[in-house]
Design an enzyme around this catalytic site. Structure first.
Site, PDB file in Angstrom:
ATOM      1  N   ASP A 224       0.830  -1.204   0.000  1.00  0.00           N
ATOM      2  CA  ASP A 224       0.000   0.000   0.000  1.00  0.00           C
ATOM      3  C   ASP A 224       0.870   1.262   0.000  1.00  0.00           C
ATOM      4  OD1 ASP A 224      -1.217  -2.318   1.089  1.00  0.00           O
ATOM      5  OD2 ASP A 224      -2.799  -1.140   2.016  1.00  0.00           O
ATOM      6  N   HIS A 226      -1.096   4.465  -0.602  1.00  0.00           N
ATOM      7  CA  HIS A 226      -2.145   5.330  -0.048  1.00  0.00           C
ATOM      8  C   HIS A 226      -1.918   6.827  -0.239  1.00  0.00           C
ATOM      9  CE1 HIS A 226      -5.123   2.703   1.643  1.00  0.00           C
ATOM     10  NE2 HIS A 226      -4.216   1.977   2.273  1.00  0.00           N
ATOM     11  N   ASP A 253      -4.137  -0.595  -3.233  1.00  0.00           N
ATOM     12  CA  ASP A 253      -4.265   0.543  -2.307  1.00  0.00           C
ATOM     13  C   ASP A 253      -3.283   1.656  -2.663  1.00  0.00           C
ATOM     14  OD1 ASP A 253      -6.246  -0.900  -1.112  1.00  0.00           O
ATOM     15  OD2 ASP A 253      -5.456  -0.753   0.922  1.00  0.00           O
ATOM     16  N   ASP A 256      -6.460   6.988  -1.627  1.00  0.00           N
ATOM     17  CA  ASP A 256      -7.174   7.213  -0.361  1.00  0.00           C
ATOM     18  C   ASP A 256      -6.202   7.530   0.770  1.00  0.00           C
ATOM     19  OD1 ASP A 256      -9.811   7.032  -1.207  1.00  0.00           O
ATOM     20  OD2 ASP A 256      -9.937   4.871  -0.852  1.00  0.00           O
ATOM     21  N   ARG A 257      -6.733   8.245   1.747  1.00  0.00           N
ATOM     22  CA  ARG A 257      -6.039   8.654   2.971  1.00  0.00           C
ATOM     23  C   ARG A 257      -5.013   9.760   2.707  1.00  0.00           C
ATOM     24  NH1 ARG A 257      -7.025   5.819   7.556  1.00  0.00           N
ATOM     25  NH2 ARG A 257      -8.070   3.807   7.394  1.00  0.00           N
ATOM     26  N   ASN A 285      -8.452  -3.187  -1.972  1.00  0.00           N
ATOM     27  CA  ASN A 285      -9.811  -2.893  -1.498  1.00  0.00           C
ATOM     28  C   ASN A 285     -10.121  -1.394  -1.549  1.00  0.00           C
ATOM     29  OD1 ASN A 285      -7.930  -2.759   0.867  1.00  0.00           O
ATOM     30  ND2 ASN A 285      -9.784  -2.137   1.956  1.00  0.00           N
ATOM     31  N   HIS A 286      -9.080  -0.554  -1.703  1.00  0.00           N
ATOM     32  CA  HIS A 286      -9.315   0.889  -1.815  1.00  0.00           C
ATOM     33  C   HIS A 286      -9.477   1.350  -3.261  1.00  0.00           C
ATOM     34  CE1 HIS A 286      -9.105   2.809   2.193  1.00  0.00           C
ATOM     35  NE2 HIS A 286      -8.538   1.661   2.516  1.00  0.00           N
ATOM     36  N   HIS A 334      -3.743  -8.682  -2.972  1.00  0.00           N
ATOM     37  CA  HIS A 334      -3.784  -7.582  -2.016  1.00  0.00           C
ATOM     38  C   HIS A 334      -4.154  -8.060  -0.616  1.00  0.00           C
ATOM     39  CE1 HIS A 334      -4.139  -3.607  -0.367  1.00  0.00           C
ATOM     40  NE2 HIS A 334      -5.326  -3.926   0.104  1.00  0.00           N
ATOM     41  N   ARG A 384     -12.559  -7.304   9.792  1.00  0.00           N
ATOM     42  CA  ARG A 384     -12.975  -6.182   8.954  1.00  0.00           C
ATOM     43  C   ARG A 384     -14.463  -6.207   8.623  1.00  0.00           C
ATOM     44  NH1 ARG A 384      -8.162  -3.917   6.789  1.00  0.00           N
ATOM     45  NH2 ARG A 384      -6.362  -5.286   6.977  1.00  0.00           N
ATOM     46  N   HIS A 411      -2.193  -4.854   2.487  1.00  0.00           N
ATOM     47  CA  HIS A 411      -3.489  -4.670   3.153  1.00  0.00           C
ATOM     48  C   HIS A 411      -3.427  -4.307   4.629  1.00  0.00           C
ATOM     49  CE1 HIS A 411      -7.799  -5.036   3.294  1.00  0.00           C
ATOM     50  NE2 HIS A 411      -7.854  -6.229   3.854  1.00  0.00           N
TER      51      HIS A 411
END
Length: 436
Positions: A224, A226, A253, A256-257, A285-286, A334, A384, A411
């Site tokens: 990730d 991000h 990923d 995001d963030r 998943n993002h 992922h 999750r 992840h």
């Protein structure tokens, strides 16, 4: 004794609060758990739910929020935290119920009101899109977009793609990276051109891609990132940029963030155009609509470009491959493994990700993006709220069944950037330093 437990629990809660402030969320969870064991009060559960939200343990967050509300139905923070977790899981109708409660109890809370309005709009949009899909497929932005109608102003000083050849060359990519380092935008025409080129490549790719290590070269697997553009570029600075003898696999990923998700993903996509057989990208998943709504990428794209641009990103993310196998021996995904014992690589190849578009809440595609390893044998319920947790025996059996040596996945935040589990057979790689 009961009073002593209460006092001790408050002391432990204070320690947990300090750990939370230091962004040591896993350590804080242990302390809140210890406080709950001594004195199970609603605020401890609510605080632990907040920690789980930070770690994207949405299932655990919902459970803790519900425990808090059972003890104190008037604890508005618990409603808010349950709503946040449900939004991340795409359960917007459930989230809307809690957000209405929060807004009613705290009418002056602007953040809660904004989230309520956002959630209500999403619910309406989903219902509208369902109605459209019932009659006809939602039209593709890629099919309707006419790049030739977009003019590049003479005043634009950034990198340009040769519009006679439409070739994304090294000079353009290098100039674009510098443009991003200087916190300047790429012209929307060229952003659209990159997206359309990558989408076309991904649409033609299988769900599982076999990749070799370059002869006399190397392959680097990254986790990730991000939206942390400067940390992401540091990977190339210290480890080498993608080239004919240095391949990269970025394992989901990307967005995001972080505040520069757009710059990260456009850089990755541009390198994919430049080195299609040396730069590989897996869906995380993002790279999904629900997460992009909650964690910032949708808002960032709309602020820097447009709603149409975000929709094209969504279509491109839908086409990203789900898994890679390195030299026929290492599976890279992922999230992780599956709720079934009989899954084969051919089953992954057969996933029709283009028809599914967004990951469902169960099944192979969901588990590839969401599952996590656990130290215990067997399988456990996902922390999750989606996917599964799988033990070392599950990893061993899957690898043996498919004649593989190792699983690499991402992840999860890891303090040292990676961790090796399951008797050396499962490696987690996370490439976003200073994540919190």
């Amino acid at each position: 004794m009961a009073e002593d437990n209460k006092i001790k629990a408050e002391q432990i809660k204070a320690e947990a609060n300090s750990l939370f402030a230091e962004k040591r969320f896993s350590d804080a969870i242990e302390k809140y758990t210890a406080a709950i064991d001594l004195n199970p009060v609603s605020t401890y559960y609510s605080n632990r739910a907040f920690c789980h939200l930070k770690l994207e343990n949405y299932g655990y967050a919902i459970t803790d929020a519900e425990s808090a509300l059972e003890l104190d139905p008037a604890l508005t923070k618990a409603n808010y935290r349950r709503a946040t977790a449900n939004m991340a899981l795409g359960k917007f109708k459930e989230a809307l119920k809690d957000l209405r409660v929060v807004s009613k109890r705290a009418p002056g809370d602007k953040d809660a009101k904004a989230k309520l309005d956002e959630c209500a709009k999403i619910v309406k949009r989903i219902e509208f899109e369902k109605a459209i899909e019932a009659d006809n497929d939602i039209p593709s932005v890629a099919d309707s977009l006419d790049i030739t109608t977009i003019n590049v102003e003479d005043s634009y000083e950034g990198p340009r793609i040769n519009e006679e050849t439409n070739e994304i060359d090294a000079d353009f990519v290098n100039h674009m990276v510098q443009q991003f380092k200087d916190q300047k935008k790429l012209h929307k025409k060229y952003a659209f051109m990159i997206l359309l080129a990558v989408r076309k490549m991904m649409m033609e790719a299988p769900s599982l891609i076999d990749i070799p290590v370059p002869k006399d070269g190397k392959l680097t697997v990254c986790g990730d990132v991000h939206g942390q553009f400067y940390d992401f570029i540091n990977i190339f600075t210290f480890n080498g940029y993608p080239s004919s003898n240095h391949a990269y696999l970025f394992n989901g990923d990307f967005v995001d963030r972080g505040s520069f998700s757009l710059e990260v993903i456009l850089t990755l996509f541009a390198y994919k155009c430049l080195f299609p057989d040396r730069l590989f990208l897996a869906r995380g998943n993002h790279e999904t609509d629900n997460m992009n709504k909650v964690y910032g990428f949708e808002g960032e794209v709309k602020a820097k470009y447009s709603d149409m641009m975000f929709k094209l990103f969504s279509e491109t993310f839908n086409a990203l491959p789900l898994a890679h196998v390195i030299e026929h021996k290492i599976l890279v995904v992922h999230g992780g493994l599956f709720s079934r014992d009989d899954v084969t690589l051919d089953d992954i190849r057969k996933i029709d990700r283009l028809a599914l578009r967004q990951p469902p809440n169960d099944g192979l595609m969901c588990e590839l993006l969401w599952s996590d390893p656990q130290p215990e044998l067997g399988r456990g319920a996902s922390k999750r709220g989606v996917g599964v947790q799988f033990g070392p025996d599950v990893t061993k059996n899957f690898l043996e069944r498919n004649n593989l040596d190792m699983l690499i996945r991402s992840h999860e935040v890891k303090e040292d950037g990676y961790v090796i589990e399951h008797d050396g057979k499962c490696v987690t790689v996370f490439s976003a330093p200073n994540y919190w």
